[in-house]
Write an enzyme that holds these catalytic residues in place. Structure first.
Site, mmCIF file in Angstrom:
data_model
loop_
_atom_site.group_PDB
_atom_site.id
_atom_site.type_symbol
_atom_site.label_atom_id
_atom_site.label_comp_id
_atom_site.label_asym_id
_atom_site.label_seq_id
_atom_site.Cartn_x
_atom_site.Cartn_y
_atom_site.Cartn_z
ATOM 1 C CG HIS A 71 25.838 18.760 18.587
ATOM 2 N ND1 HIS A 71 26.503 19.228 19.710
ATOM 3 C CD2 HIS A 71 24.633 18.314 19.026
ATOM 4 C CE1 HIS A 71 25.721 19.056 20.767
ATOM 5 N NE2 HIS A 71 24.584 18.509 20.383
ATOM 6 C CD GLU A 101 27.927 17.954 22.822
ATOM 7 O OE1 GLU A 101 27.928 16.871 22.199
ATOM 8 O OE2 GLU A 101 27.126 18.188 23.752
HETATM 9 P P1 13P Z 1 20.905 17.079 26.405
HETATM 10 O O1 13P Z 1 19.493 16.674 26.048
HETATM 11 O O2 13P Z 1 21.663 16.008 27.125
HETATM 12 O O3 13P Z 1 20.954 18.418 27.068
HETATM 13 O O4 13P Z 1 21.682 17.247 24.999
HETATM 14 C C1 13P Z 1 21.120 18.032 24.009
HETATM 15 C C2 13P Z 1 21.907 17.834 22.772
HETATM 16 O O5 13P Z 1 23.015 18.317 22.656
HETATM 17 C C3 13P Z 1 21.309 17.012 21.713
HETATM 18 O O6 13P Z 1 22.005 17.136 20.521
#
Ligand code: 13P
Length: 250
Positions: free
Chosen positions: A98, A100
């Site tokens: 991901h 992040e």
């Molecule tokens: P959102 O749907 O909150 O934009 O997040 C997307 C996401 O990163 C799912 O892994």
């Protein structure tokens, strides 16, 4: 090139959720039992809740997954969880790479590939993420960057195994902005072509999810794009009504 693929709607709770979240899980479970849906549903809660959510969804059509795993089977990796631990907690999927985590923990494509390979080895389906920053999107290099990223992040797999790919433009995550359906179409077609080039027929069957501010209001349009085979949903997966709206759109 495109084949009939059952869509996958995966909820990524990120670092959200507590005991109260089980009410939302129960609602999804009840609605899945009462309605016929044309989608595989997966909920990826935080690791501390994975076992409880898996138990809550026992005998439901929905499955569970983890949000990360370590590539090693065991050892001195404080704070990490192995694929076997994910499996033991009932998880059948794991999100790897991901954006992040790529950003916060400097995970490289090679790291992500190793985690995905470990997942496959442990009987868990990796959901392998890719996506470009706003800077790259504006430079006009998004397709080249994302295709290179996903190809370098996907391990080889055999016929008995499955990998899932998720395209999540970083600038669309949690911002309320979504890529236009034209941009999504272009990107997913490019990812599909790269997967077919790399994996042949198996590449034509890989589910390619879109993620980034998917909501009930935009789900139908996004899920209607060719080569969009489901969604990876963050914020809207935390509330059963919203998540159900996306599941029903599939
Ligand atoms: P959102 O749907 O909150 O934009 O997040 C997307 C996401 O990163 C799912 O892994």
């Amino acid at each position: 090139m495109t084949q009939k693929i059952t869509p996958l709607i995966a909820g990524n709770w990120k670092m959200n959720g507590d005991a109260g979240s089980f009410l939302e899980v129960e609602v999804i479970k009840d609605r899945l039992a009462a309605n016929e849906v044309n989608a595989q549903v997966v909920i990826c809660p935080p690791a501390t809740l994975l076992h409880r959510v898996s138990v809550a969804l026992h005998e439901s059509a929905a499955k569970t997954g983890a949000q990360n795993c370590h590539a090693a089977p065991s050892g001195a990796h404080t704070g990490d969880i192995s694929v076997a631990m994910v499996r033991e907690a009932g998880g059948e999927y794991v999100i790897v790479g991901h954006s992040e985590r790529r950003e916060s923990y400097v995970e490289s494509n090679a790291d992500v590939k190793a985690k995905a390979a470990a997942a496959l080895g442990g009987g868990v389906v990796p959901i392998i993420c890719c996506g470009e920053s706003l800077e790259i999107r504006e430079s006009g290099k998004a397709i080249d960057v994302v295709v290179a990223q996903i190809i370098a992040s996907c391990p080889d797999f055999d016929q008995s195994q499955e990998i899932v790919v998720a395209y999540e433009p970083i600038w669309a995550i949690g911002t309320g902005k979504t890529a236009s359906s034209g941009d999504v179409d272009e990107m997913h077609n490019a990812i599909r072509a790269a997967l077919v080039e790399r994996f042949g027929d198996a590449g034509a069957k890989i589910k390619i999810l879109y993620g980034g501010s998917v909501k009930p209001a935009n789900a139908e349009e996004l899920l209607g794009v060719e080569n969009v085979n489901g969604a990876l949903v963050g914020g809207a997966s935390l509330k059963a009504d919203d998540f159900w709206g996306i599941i029903s759109a599939a």
